[in-house]
Design a protein around this motif. Sequence first.
Motif: not given
Lengths: 148, 342
Positions: A35, A39, A42, A143, B316-318, B320-321, B324
């Motif tokens: 992940x 990011x 992106x 994207x 948790x990065x999920x 943001x992911x 985005x």
Amino acid sequence: MRPRVETVFQTMAMDLIERVIPAIGPSYHQGTVGMIATLLAIVSEEWDRAASRRIEENNRLREMFKQAAPAINEPALRSRIFQLAKTADHDFHITALENNNCALRAALIALHAHVETQTSTEARKVEAAIWHELAKSTERRRLMSAQF
Amino acid sequence: MAALEASLAEYIQMKMPAAAEIRVDQLAQISGGASRQTYRFRLSYRERDEMRERRLILRRDPSASLIDTDRKIEFAAYQAFFGTSVPVPEVLWLEDDARHLGSPFFIGVEMTGLETSPSRILMEPYAAHHQKIAEQKWSILGAIAAHDPAKLGLVGVMEPVAPESCWKRELDYWEGVLDSDELIPQPIIRAAIRWMRRNPPRPAQKVSVVHGDYRTGNFLFDEQGRIHGILDWEMAHLGDPLEDLGWSLNRVWCWAHDDRRGGLIAREDAIKIWEKASGLKAAPDAIHWWELFATVKGQGIWVSSAHAWETGANKDPILVLSSWALMNSQDRAALELMGRLQ
């Protein structure tokens, strides 16, 4: 900045995917690193266009507001739209451009809701222009990795 | 992890007083839905002079999650469908008391050797079985719709709703999420909401259990293309069964980057399978409304995930992911459904 930020981030993302992830044991941590790599990818895509797309969109919204103002029957909204049409981007930090974009898009919502209730030909023209701009806004934000 | 293993062993001993030599090991966090921390572990114990072993799953509440949900409802849904035509893993214990493991949790049986990943489903050996997987995926969804919530014992657990009120309750809720959590204005989804309120759908044909997040990524499948378990019932509720169908058709789940829904089959084919299995109709105007609703709900989830991350409730990065990567696609899906995508 050189090397170019977008190239650095893209390369780092690929490093994480191709070299780091296979070396990590538990699947949960593989997922987390995957992940983070996505990011970075992106950001690498967004980096170069970030200011440009906001400036373009802010200017298009202001131009639309100039054209739309005469079609607005509601005095408070007409004044708000008219005032925003006269603004400009002077600070080119992304946060400043984003703040201006948020103010313009919030007003766009109010304008859209207003013209939907109007029956005039001018209102229909403004509505068509809004839909056109909204479709363009998704092109600016699109994207390469997006499903749709 | 050792401390959590010890706490788990202590808790399970309390639940299995007849068992001896209880041991928990191989505890590892796994990806398992966005609203709970999910771990797999091995439980071993002695029972009537025989050593036994089970592979189990722990689902524990985090401090903040992508989706605010009630674990009691999720647990009840798993219990209700276990052993029916809707395959789900068996769940064992639900615990609301945070003193055992630091936050509420439940424990269930792990279905091992299976895959859930939407990216893996596009690869061999799974890619050869897309039609078979799709037939099961939308047939099982039809079966969920066909089940009587009262006979499942879920009417007292999930909030009741009248057939004519399903759409409004859901739209009100997700618009409220946008109102409270959006960090930037959402002109496309706001326009969709206004259109939906001006053009409400017909009343639900029946009130059924709605899974709430039925999509590729939330079921377990094997290399022969057989589905073994439907997961992540954290948003389950009573409502219009078309809500689940609309969600399953959402463009953001087109993992193959083409028109195939869920990365599997064409939209119209999925609807036909669902209609046959459920005995219900997906009238074009009604399913169109619920597909548009899916874009509102989706945007509500991505907006609240961004909000949770930015306010520091969960890093948790999920979160943001998902924000985005999906928000713009969700907007484009809404535009397409409103005939405004150029």
